[in-house]
Design an enzyme around this catalytic site. Structure first.
Site, PDB file in Angstrom:
ATOM      1  N   VAL A  63       0.745  -1.235   0.190  1.00 36.74           N
ATOM      2  CA  VAL A  63      -0.036  -0.048  -0.037  1.00 36.74           C
ATOM      3  C   VAL A  63       0.673   1.083  -0.112  1.00 36.74           C
ATOM      4  CG1 VAL A  63      -2.133   1.205   1.003  1.00 36.74           C
ATOM      5  CG2 VAL A  63      -1.733  -1.400   1.249  1.00 36.74           C
ATOM      6  N   ASP A  64       0.667   2.016  -0.754  1.00 31.31           N
ATOM      7  CA  ASP A  64       1.114   3.417  -0.832  1.00 31.31           C
ATOM      8  C   ASP A  64       0.648   4.340   0.371  1.00 31.31           C
ATOM      9  OD1 ASP A  64       2.832   5.534  -2.068  1.00 31.31           O
ATOM     10  OD2 ASP A  64       1.032   6.371  -2.688  1.00 31.31           O
ATOM     11  N   LYS A  65       1.623   5.206   0.938  1.00 30.26           N
ATOM     12  CA  LYS A  65       1.206   5.738   2.180  1.00 30.26           C
ATOM     13  C   LYS A  65       0.199   7.026   1.670  1.00 30.26           C
ATOM     14  CE  LYS A  65       3.659   8.682   4.203  1.00 30.26           C
ATOM     15  NZ  LYS A  65       2.948  10.095   4.245  1.00 30.26           N
TER      16      LYS A  65
END
Length: 621
Positions: free
Chosen positions: A299-301
């Site tokens: 997951v990208d932040k």
């Protein structure tokens, strides 16, 4: 018309069977077999033309054979039950496709166009062109994708995003064709019309997805391609060996793989249809099977786990001559002369506290330090200690920076009067989404270009399993490959721009908030139409339920054939009983698949709080 014809054949055939029982006339039973068997025979011949031996051929051979041995009741019963099963199967398959038909039915056909002279007229959609203005009143359907020019209202976007709560729309907001204005009045500039609308793209995507075959389905179709002629050869061999024609014909009937063939497509249609109803687009059967195996999510932040923009988190007073609101107001007024993202966060934070932020009289940006401004005759600075005449104690600034926040001094006439800090904030639904993924046994890896301290602070608040920070886009690709090499089935959630390489490499690429991105709808393996992270574990869970349903149905189909074969070998199972059990198994398989259509989405979002999430420190201009 086709439905009436299908059920008409069943009704006439059934009536002829009843009349034959009453009168004892065998020719009525033969007529019943002919009426029910004719459409089956046509279907069998059509299949033979493309060199395919279908289930229909097995039934017709058995029915005709029964007539030749004067077993008229068995012939009529077999064809009648098969025709009845087909009619019920078609009806229930239509029911499983209802999610798609609901989308099609929700497509608008007309619009109220607002002319340049202020008059309005109702026009067909094809008469509109991009740039036209349409008027949408309370209770009306929005006919186009567009941008709100003026007005305010609540829009029910359930057909697009699956959200039950109306979304608030005002000037500048995006709206989508097929949604409903539940309150207010909107003037909308048309952008996407007809086939170019988001709704049309969703319908097209779901149609393709429901027709797309899973790997299991492809395997079963190859299996049935050889299985069906194998059954005919086996039945012929049994007939020649035993000299029992009725036994051979019975084997033809009970070995029909109908439930086996239907078990996969009906599950896929139901699963994908249910997902579409809830605002989750799955690209097809193959991707649905892959999603069911996902055990690691990257997951990208920024913008995925966090809101993606800085927010005011702290206001602290260093000079007791001022209150916190006075410190914040002075800082906000000074920042009105800046175009930096941090300036916007401070101004927005002041306005959220009810403060009136007026434009500054005079200001001077200081490169790499902050800003200096003249506010009500006082020199106000916002930024680093270098802007102050006296160096203050930096302890508190360092504490806030260690928490991942960007902290700045607010100076008045050269002296530090307070501190303001900003940070990206965690999405209100992110903790629940991470927990839901963990509950499903999925490992969560946060991958971000932000500084390690920043990333670790977010990870600590969310409880992700692993943190990878200070990454370039190509580094995320490496992470996905590493996880796949370890045997994981990987889903990648990103914004589709700098994360494109990783999204392409992952077993499942997931796009969030795809309602506003037609490209994401077309390219993502799973598109979450609403910008809601909990839809990810929901989608993975639905995929797993769908695959489990497929397995259960395959098991039922194989068990039915095995039981019937045993019944034939040990006596007691006739052609009519075999066909009855066969059709019952088909309907049972469909009924189990239809359980997937039940609504199970419960991703309620907690009330947003001021929870601070760290973000990379931004260098001031």
């Amino acid at each position: 018309m086709k439905t009436w014809k299908t059920w008409g054949v069943v009704a006439v055939s059934g009536l002829l069977i009843v009349l034959s029982w009453i009168t004892g006339w065998d020719w009525l039973m033969i007529a019943a077999a002919a009426v029910a068997g004719w459409p089956i025979a046509v279907s069998a011949v059509q299949a033979l033309r493309i060199r395919m031996i279908s289930i229909d051929l097995l039934v017709i051979v058995a029915a005709v054979g029964a007539l030749f041995i004067n077993n008229y009741w068995e012939s009529a019963a077999v064809t009648f039950l098969f025709a009845l099963g087909k009619a019920l199967e078609r009806a229930t398959m239509n029911r499983t496709r209802k999610a798609l038909s609901d989308l099609v039915d929700s497509a608008p056909e007309t619009a109220t166009k607002l002319n340049e002279d202020g008059t309005t007229e109702v026009v067909e959609l094809w008469e509109l062109v991009p740039g036209d203005t349409v008027l949408v009143k309370n209770g009306e359907q929005i006919p186009v994708d567009g941008r709100v020019i003026s007005g305010h209202g609540g829009v029910d976007e359930a057909t697009i995003t699956g959200e039950s709560v109306p979304a608030e729309k005002a000037e500048g907001s995006e709206v989508f064709a097929g949604t409903w204005l539940r309150a207010g009045l909107l003037r909308v500039e048309a952008i996407g019309i007809g086939a170019d609308s988001t709704l049309a793209k969703i319908i097209h995507r779901v149609e393709d997805a429901q027709d797309d075959k899973a790997k299991t389905q492809t395997f079963l179709e190859r299996f049935s391609k050889w299985y069906t002629p194998g059954v005919m050869v086996a039945a012929l061999a049994v007939g020649l060996i035993t000299r029992n024609t009725e036994l051979a014909l019975t084997l033809l009937v009970i070995a029909c793989p109908g439930a086996l063939v239907i078990s996969i497509p009906v599950s896929i249609v139901a699963g994908i249809g249910r997902a579409a109803k809830d605002g989750v687009l799955i690209k097809g059967g193959e991707y649905l099977e892959n999603a069911a195996r996902v055990d690691a999510v990257v997951v990208d932040k920024t913008g995925t786990l966090t809101n993606g923009r800085p927010e005011l988190t702290d206001v602290e007073v260093l000079d007791p001559a001022y209150t916190a609101n006075e410190i914040l107001l002075l800082a906000a007024r000074a920042e009105t002369a800046s175009e930096h993202p941090l300036a916007e966060a401070i101004i927005r934070g002041a306005e959220n506290r009810g403060l009136v932020v007026e434009m500054v009289e005079k200001a001077e940006p200081v490169t790499g330090r902050g800003i200096r401004a003249l506010v009500d005759g006082r020199t106000v600075t916002v930024g680093s200690a270098e802007l102050l005449d006296h160096t203050p104690d930096a302890t508190r600034i360092l504490e806030l920076n260690n928490l991942g926040r960007t902290a700045m001094y607010v100076g008045i006439d050269g002296r530090a009067a307070g501190i303001v800090a900003v940070a990206d904030t965690i999405r209100a639904d992110a903790p629940a989404a991470i927990k839901a993924l963990h509950d499903k046994g999925v490992k969560v890896i946060m991958a971000t270009g932000d500084a390690r301290l920043v990333a670790e602070n977010v990870a600590a608040q969310l409880g992700v399993d692993e943190v990878r920070a200070e990454l370039m886009p190509e580094d995320k690709l490496v992470i996905v490959k590493e996880l796949q090499a370890q045997g994981h089935t990987v889903a990648m959630v990103g914004d589709g721009v700098n994360d494109t390489p990783a999204l392409a490499q992952a077993d499942i690429g997931v796009a969030m908030g795809a309602a506003g991105s037609p490209a994401a709808i077309e390219t993502a393996d799973i598109a979450l139409m609403a910008d809601r992270l909990p839809r990810l574990p929901y989608a993975l869970g639905l995929a797993k339920r769908t695959v489990n349903t497929m397995r259960i149905n395959i098991g039922i189909a194989l068990l039915t054939v095995a039981i019937l074969l045993a019944g034939v070998l040990f006596g007691g199972v006739t052609m009519s009983i075999g066909m009855l059990v066969h059709e019952a198994s088909v309907l049972l398989v469909i009924a189990i698949a239809m359980l997937l259509l039940r609504p199970t989405l419960t991703d309620t979002v907690p009330v947003a709080t001021a929870t601070s999430a760290p973000t990379r420190e931004l260098i001031r201009p």
